[in-house]
Design an enzyme around this catalytic site. Sequence first.
Site, PDB file in Angstrom:
ATOM      1  N   PRO A 246      15.997 126.195  43.451  1.00 58.85           N
ATOM      2  CA  PRO A 246      15.258 125.013  42.757  1.00 58.85           C
ATOM      3  C   PRO A 246      13.923 124.630  43.410  1.00 58.85           C
ATOM      4  O   PRO A 246      13.835 125.092  44.744  1.00 58.85           O
ATOM      5  CB  PRO A 246      16.363 123.591  43.120  1.00 58.85           C
ATOM      6  CG  PRO A 246      17.673 124.235  43.387  1.00 58.85           C
ATOM      7  CD  PRO A 246      17.429 125.559  44.135  1.00 58.85           C
ATOM      8  N   GLY A 250      12.276 125.149  49.935  1.00 62.14           N
ATOM      9  CA  GLY A 250      11.621 125.768  50.840  1.00 62.14           C
ATOM     10  C   GLY A 250      11.547 127.465  50.664  1.00 62.14           C
ATOM     11  O   GLY A 250      11.454 127.919  51.751  1.00 62.14           O
ATOM     12  N   LYS A 251      11.422 127.890  49.555  1.00 64.42           N
ATOM     13  CA  LYS A 251      11.076 129.113  49.278  1.00 64.42           C
ATOM     14  C   LYS A 251       9.836 129.474  49.642  1.00 64.42           C
ATOM     15  O   LYS A 251       9.682 130.671  50.502  1.00 64.42           O
ATOM     16  CB  LYS A 251      11.156 129.529  47.772  1.00 64.42           C
ATOM     17  CG  LYS A 251      12.823 129.050  47.313  1.00 64.42           C
ATOM     18  CD  LYS A 251      12.923 129.564  45.690  1.00 64.42           C
ATOM     19  CE  LYS A 251      11.754 128.794  44.797  1.00 64.42           C
ATOM     20  NZ  LYS A 251      12.158 127.435  44.830  1.00 64.42           N
ATOM     21  N   HIS A 468      25.349  95.005  32.595  1.00 60.37           N
ATOM     22  CA  HIS A 468      25.246  96.407  32.160  1.00 60.37           C
ATOM     23  C   HIS A 468      25.461  97.217  33.416  1.00 60.37           C
ATOM     24  O   HIS A 468      26.202  98.270  33.639  1.00 60.37           O
ATOM     25  CB  HIS A 468      23.759  96.875  31.243  1.00 60.37           C
ATOM     26  CG  HIS A 468      23.943  98.156  31.233  1.00 60.37           C
ATOM     27  ND1 HIS A 468      23.961  98.799  29.964  1.00 60.37           N
ATOM     28  CD2 HIS A 468      23.543  99.364  31.783  1.00 60.37           C
ATOM     29  CE1 HIS A 468      23.765 100.031  29.743  1.00 60.37           C
ATOM     30  NE2 HIS A 468      23.341 100.427  31.026  1.00 60.37           N
ATOM     31  N   GLU A 469      24.605  96.877  34.274  1.00 57.48           N
ATOM     32  CA  GLU A 469      24.718  97.847  35.862  1.00 57.48           C
ATOM     33  C   GLU A 469      25.968  97.445  36.282  1.00 57.48           C
ATOM     34  O   GLU A 469      26.828  98.426  36.996  1.00 57.48           O
ATOM     35  CB  GLU A 469      23.583  97.388  36.720  1.00 57.48           C
ATOM     36  CG  GLU A 469      22.195  97.683  35.948  1.00 57.48           C
ATOM     37  CD  GLU A 469      21.758  99.084  35.608  1.00 57.48           C
ATOM     38  OE1 GLU A 469      22.586  99.853  36.360  1.00 57.48           O
ATOM     39  OE2 GLU A 469      21.384  99.435  34.747  1.00 57.48           O
ATOM     40  N   HIS A 472      28.787  99.920  35.145  1.00 57.59           N
ATOM     41  CA  HIS A 472      28.654 101.092  35.760  1.00 57.59           C
ATOM     42  C   HIS A 472      29.369 101.138  37.191  1.00 57.59           C
ATOM     43  O   HIS A 472      30.230 102.118  37.478  1.00 57.59           O
ATOM     44  CB  HIS A 472      26.935 101.499  35.723  1.00 57.59           C
ATOM     45  CG  HIS A 472      26.299 101.881  34.517  1.00 57.59           C
ATOM     46  ND1 HIS A 472      26.875 103.055  33.530  1.00 57.59           N
ATOM     47  CD2 HIS A 472      25.199 101.495  33.924  1.00 57.59           C
ATOM     48  CE1 HIS A 472      25.804 102.952  32.792  1.00 57.59           C
ATOM     49  NE2 HIS A 472      25.070 102.382  32.868  1.00 57.59           N
ATOM     50  N   ASP A 543      21.724 106.625  29.213  1.00 59.01           N
ATOM     51  CA  ASP A 543      23.229 107.013  29.281  1.00 59.01           C
ATOM     52  C   ASP A 543      23.814 107.672  28.336  1.00 59.01           C
ATOM     53  O   ASP A 543      24.688 108.692  28.369  1.00 59.01           O
ATOM     54  CB  ASP A 543      23.782 105.563  29.488  1.00 59.01           C
ATOM     55  CG  ASP A 543      23.375 104.634  30.420  1.00 59.01           C
ATOM     56  OD1 ASP A 543      22.772 105.364  31.640  1.00 59.01           O
ATOM     57  OD2 ASP A 543      23.602 103.461  30.539  1.00 59.01           O
TER      58      ASP A 543
END
Length: 673
Positions: A246, A250-251, A468-469, A472, A543
């Site tokens: 990804p 560090g490539k 709402h939170e 979750h 969501d």
Amino acid sequence: MAENNNNNPMMNDENGKPKMPRFNVYWVYIIIILGFFLIQYFYSGKTAQLTTWQEVKNQMLEKQEISKLLVVRNAGKVEVYLKEDKLEKYKDRLGQGFGAVPKAGPHFYFTIGSIETFERQLAEAQTNIEESQKIYPEYVDRPNYWADILSWVLPFVILAAIWIYIFRRISRGGGGGPGGGNIFSVGKSKAQLFDKETRPRVDFKDVAGLEEAKIEVMEIVDFLKNPKKYTELGGKIPKGALLVGPPGTGKTLLAKAVAGEANVPFFSMSGSEFVEMFVGVGASRVRDLFRQAKEKAPCIVFIDEIDAIGRARGKNPSFSGNDERENTLNQLLTEMDGFASNQGVIILAATNRADILDRALLRAGRFDRQIHVELPDLKERLDIFKVHLRPIKLEENLDISFLAKQTPGFSGADIANVCNEAALIAARKNKKYVEKQDFLDAIDRIIGGLEKKNKIISKEERRTIAYHEAGHATVSWLLEHANPLLKVSIIPRGRSLGAAWYLPEERQITTTEQLFDEMCSTLGGRAAEEINFNKISTGALSDLERVTKQAYAMVAYFGMGKSLRNISYYDSTGQVEFTFSKPYSEKTAEQIDEEVKEIIDKAYERAKQILTENHEGHVQLAELLLEREVIFSEDLEKIFGPRKTLSREQELVKELDEEAHKQDLESKENQTE
């Protein structure tokens, strides 16, 4: 003395006459410089001083101090000549002695807009003055010789400079090698060469984590340093290694470390540098790159973002991408493993899109190894933090392992950004050291964006966001396979009105139960709104998008459906983009849609069931969130009790805490001894 000089053979010529000193071009430069200083010395007096029309009118005209007014029409200014007996009055402004304004004048000058306006103002200013004492201006045009000369000479000078520049560029690119000889050296390789003098000051010590990737890369470096150790046993060095992972893992840093460790020349180039607007330039640059590499062999060639030229070639030429890109890829394939040998040239390449690369590029003999550079785990994040915190002034006893625990899923680039952002936040607050809270603020800012405390939110909206939170948080805490919660906030950040931070479990495979529990916790916010307010809002858009994509992946990719069990329509070759139809029929598409809807409905009902059964705890958590705006996992543990299972990430956290505790005990024992 004269007789001695004449008798000196070193000072005489063959005929016995005194030798004349040789001409040196530097004498001309010295004479020009001396002449310039002499001109400055003799003509360095002051010029006419700037004044205003008001001063001329109210003081010089009124007191009859002016002898002449000279209007320079092409310059838009008026020069003022004073009478000789009035010069003493202005000696402070006109100067005295050698550096003074010449007595002959002009002594002052002022600018005008138009000559007609000036004449009218001058006539009005002299209405009360006798006719014999009035000053009438004189008019003159002064040609600007320097401007005329420059207008003729400057275009020729510019054309000559452009011609010399083009000629030099052509002469530089006119080498006889492949790809050279054309204008501006378009076909020449743009690779940077790093040798012993210009090698980057990065080694494997500066690359934290990536232990397995470093082992494979260090083997290549060791082969270049000690080739006999491998060739005596009949081994051959791999021709190429592909770094896959990804972004930000560090490539490129690993390739820099290879350049710093290897005692061989290192060529560095980006994949996009092969592509140019001219036809045939990419293939020419590939040939020139490998020609230089063969001359410097043994050496390493690093191509960053190789997917720019290594994308899979299309089966239908009329619908393929860029023919120029394909020609460049064909030349690269030939140079890496073609009829001619490239002994001693190792290719390192990096990409985060290995799935779209051409099969011929990935085969053995070209890229023999694919080195996967993944996101760091907890211990690797701890090592990365230690590297990036070296130049930062930290407060005493800062727990670095705590920072590693708070950054799950962060790449090495993200961690470097966290350290830099924390230092900026501390400097903004005029602190002398970077504290723990600065790092927490930096993490929150990177994940969720900048806080927007001034955003206008009504009480009803704020209450909806809090429930709402809290929905979750409640569902994720009570489900066994859902990701454990770190903290919840209802402070607006970026485009979101509220956010929840989770600690994802680091696993290589995911079961149906784990995916289903994650979907339930994601739908917990929408379910909480329906249960508590008997209505739903648009706040669950992200969501719903996430859940829908996850459900489609379960059915169409992972084969987790009921009627479509063990069937996957995922194409890892990347050839789907060249087709215009789905790999399944319309009837199958309807089955996928039905199963996706069934999974989402089931997850939503389970989320509602959990919130209904734990309604009191959910309401208590939401009210606490309204009061504090931010709550942590400790608050959920007080309300709902501890979680049932520990994830792999939490086990690592526990192991690190135990190791830190042991180190503290050992240090205390050593101090007592």
